[in-house]
Design an enzyme around this catalytic site. Structure first.
Site, PDB file in Angstrom:
ATOM      1  N   HIS A  20     -10.002  -2.710   0.983  1.00  0.00           N
ATOM      2  CA  HIS A  20     -10.754  -1.476   1.193  1.00  0.00           C
ATOM      3  C   HIS A  20     -12.116  -1.519   0.510  1.00  0.00           C
ATOM      4  CE1 HIS A  20      -9.963   2.973   2.362  1.00  0.00           C
ATOM      5  NE2 HIS A  20     -11.231   2.667   2.545  1.00  0.00           N
ATOM      6  N   CYS A  44      -6.679   4.992  -2.196  1.00  0.00           N
ATOM      7  CA  CYS A  44      -6.728   3.553  -1.875  1.00  0.00           C
ATOM      8  C   CYS A  44      -7.913   2.820  -2.489  1.00  0.00           C
ATOM      9  CB  CYS A  44      -6.742   3.363  -0.357  1.00  0.00           C
ATOM     10  SG  CYS A  44      -5.217   3.891   0.468  1.00  0.00           S
ATOM     11  N   ASP A  76       0.826  -1.193   0.000  1.00  0.00           N
ATOM     12  CA  ASP A  76       0.000   0.000   0.000  1.00  0.00           C
ATOM     13  C   ASP A  76       0.869   1.255   0.000  1.00  0.00           C
ATOM     14  OD1 ASP A  76      -2.032   1.817   0.281  1.00  0.00           O
ATOM     15  OD2 ASP A  76      -2.945   0.874   2.016  1.00  0.00           O
ATOM     16  N   GLN A  77       0.592   2.158  -0.923  1.00  0.00           N
ATOM     17  CA  GLN A  77       1.248   3.472  -0.973  1.00  0.00           C
ATOM     18  C   GLN A  77       2.761   3.334  -1.195  1.00  0.00           C
ATOM     19  OE1 GLN A  77      -0.824   6.437   1.388  1.00  0.00           O
ATOM     20  NE2 GLN A  77       1.112   7.298   2.032  1.00  0.00           N
ATOM     21  N   ASP A 107      -1.014   0.058  -4.917  1.00  0.00           N
ATOM     22  CA  ASP A 107      -2.265   0.724  -5.298  1.00  0.00           C
ATOM     23  C   ASP A 107      -2.034   2.173  -5.724  1.00  0.00           C
ATOM     24  OD1 ASP A 107      -1.640   1.554  -2.734  1.00  0.00           O
ATOM     25  OD2 ASP A 107      -3.677   1.382  -1.957  1.00  0.00           O
ATOM     26  N   HIS A 108      -0.958   2.788  -5.226  1.00  0.00           N
ATOM     27  CA  HIS A 108      -0.553   4.142  -5.611  1.00  0.00           C
ATOM     28  C   HIS A 108       0.765   4.405  -4.919  1.00  0.00           C
ATOM     29  CE1 HIS A 108      -1.860   5.192  -1.590  1.00  0.00           C
ATOM     30  NE2 HIS A 108      -3.060   4.689  -1.866  1.00  0.00           N
TER      31      HIS A 108
END
Length: 507
Positions: free
Chosen positions: A104, A54, A14-15, A291-292
């Site tokens: 999420h 997200c 994540d991130q 995801d980013h």
């Protein structure tokens, strides 16, 4: 590829910013396991998420559809149960589909095609985290602030450490259980960790993998008065100007972030070891992505929520040496392309009958080194900091960003990788900018999308208000384990119990 259906292990972080990984040139961060995957895998040098937040990014990834197609506007958007995901498509192809970790999902459906979900989610499943375009002056209390930066540093435990330790434990157990039982169906196991997402806190072991003097500071500083309108709104979103950030605080945040990436890498190493131990490695395609990204202080921006490279670009590796030779792919692709890619991997054919039109395009031409691979990413953003649709076209060396209420942005990433020169104001690029704008106007109806967002926000606002009255029924996923079939139980013959639990089996 072989005619035998391969297993798929999809690992998400994540991130995680592509620019923070050594496989993309970072000189400090240590990721031996990811680097090993990259050495014998297919590495995408220009992979992006389609919406840098997200939940929208993950909905797009799961469905192969852009946010406006499926209502994936923000971190409290509902993912409708009748939108097929890659888990549905693979399950229809006789795959066991399982999720360990974060996805999420918001709304009452918390499976979306997964046959098993091994953990709960780290984030809530309700509609509470919605922006409010009807009230742009009020800053919601749930918005990010800068405490992740000001409080960055070592910790012994955290919410995310509890979660990710559980995520990887259950993923390993899933793989062990798979080889101890009937292997009549291939599996697609998604393992989705919450690190290195802020808050920037990590155990001393990972903090100490980096020396303070080797932590690189942000390269680019943009003064408050020089920020583009969307970036200025983002700074308001997370109250950037409410306190002065010291160089030490910024350094601490980046050091903890790098430590969190090494933590993720160690967890990936555990998964790779489990694949080897169980004999599953040779027939398992490993896909790694995020995801980013995270701006990490570049341009005086943090977190995500913009289409600048630090926020929108993600790492992507496909590792299957038994199937695909190692290579680097320079064309721009996106996580929206994973659904058709997974389906082609599973079926070894391009002849698919989708239940609804798919906007993602298979990455297999790139992976196999064949002609015909695409070089385009389309992005949409409607979340925090946006007050009208933010739209992006990434093609060839250019990135074009359109918003009906903001000045256009056009960057030549080949000659300006730091996105410092907005060519939209350069007369020499007037024709190119005009062509991009015309394409954007033909592709999107910004006014209509704005109304769709407003209606969605209003619906969810009413539902949240209503569901906070009286008896509450949470939608958060509740993992259920049949304890009567675990460990030592009297209804199972002891020898049989020990035999079925032991791996490798005694012959």
């Amino acid at each position: 590829m072989s005619n035998k259906q391969p297993n798929i292990l999809f690992i998400m972080a994540d991130q995680i910013a592509a620019s923070a990984l050594p496989i993309y040139g970072h000189p400090v961060v240590k990721t031996p396991n990811l680097s090993k995957l990259a050495e014998s895998g297919v590495v995408f040098d220009s992979a992006y998420c389609n919406s840098p937040l997200c939940a929208p990014s993950r909905y797009v990834l799961m469905t192969g559809q852009l946010p406006s197609k499926i209502g994936a506007y923000d971190n409290a958007a509902d993912l409708a149960a009748d939108i097929p995901t890659f888990a549905h498509y693979l399950r229809a192809q006789n795959y066991k589909t399982a999720l360990s970790g974060k996805m999420h999902f918001c709304g009452p459906d918390q499976l979306h095609g997964f046959e098993e979900r091994l953990t709960t989610d780290i984030y809530p499943a309700d509609y509470g985290w919605f922006p409010n375009w009807d009230d742009l002056k009020t800053r919601p209390t749930w918005y990010h602030n800068m405490s992740s930066v000001t409080q960055a540093g070592p910790c012994i435990r955290s919410n995310q450490l509890d979660f990710d330790d559980e995520v990887v434990f259950h993923a390993q157990r899933y793989l062990y259980d798979y080889v101890r039982r009937e292997q009549d169906r291939p599996f697609c196991l998604t393992v989705s960790m919450s690190h290195p997402h802020d808050p920037y806190a990590i155990p001393q072991e990972y903090w100490d993998r980096y020396q303070e003097d080797e932590i690189d500071p942000p390269k680019i500083t943009i003064n408050k008065e020089d920020q583009d309108p969307h970036s200025a709104r983002l700074q308001e979103v997370y109250a950037y100007h409410d306190q002065a950030l010291s160089e030490q605080q910024v350094r601490n945040a980046r050091r903890a972030y790098y430590g969190a990436i090494s933590y993720v890498d160690d967890k990936i190493g555990m998964l790779l070891k489990t694949l080897e131990e169980t004999g599953l490695a040779d027939n398992t395609i490993i896909v790694f992505s995020g995801d980013h990204g995270d701006m990490l202080g570049e341009r005086n921006l943090w977190y995500k929520m913009s289409f600048f490279e630090g926020s929108a670009r993600v790492p992507m590796i496909v590792h299957a040496p038994q199937h695909f030779s190692a290579k680097r792919v320079k064309e721009s692709v996106s996580t929206m392309d994973l659904l058709p890619t997974f389906l082609e991997m599973a079926t070894n054919t391009t002849d698919h009958h989708y239940a609804m039109p798919i906007q993602g395009r298979s990455l297999m031409p790139h992976i196999e080194g064949n002609a015909g691979g695409h070089d385009e990413v389309i992005g949409e953003y409607f979340g925090e900091g946006a007050i009208a649709p933010l739209l992006m076209i990434r093609r060839a060396q250019y990135k074009y960003v359109y918003c009906a209420i903001d000045p256009e942005q056009l960057f030549d990433l080949e000659n300006d990788p730091d996105e410092l020169i907005n060519l939209a104001t350069n007369p020499d690029y007037a024709d190119l900018c005009k062509a991009f704008k015309q394409e954007a106007l033909e592709r999107w109806d910004s006014d209509a999308m704005t109304q769709d967002v407003l209606i969605s926000q209003r619906r969810r606002r009413l539902i949240v208000k209503a569901m906070n009255k009286g008896k509450k029924l949470a939608w958060d996923h509740q993992p259920i384990f049949d304890s009567s079939e675990m460990y030592m139980r009297n209804h199972i013959d002891l020898d049989d119990l020990e035999s079925r639990s032991r791996f490798p089996k005694i012959v």
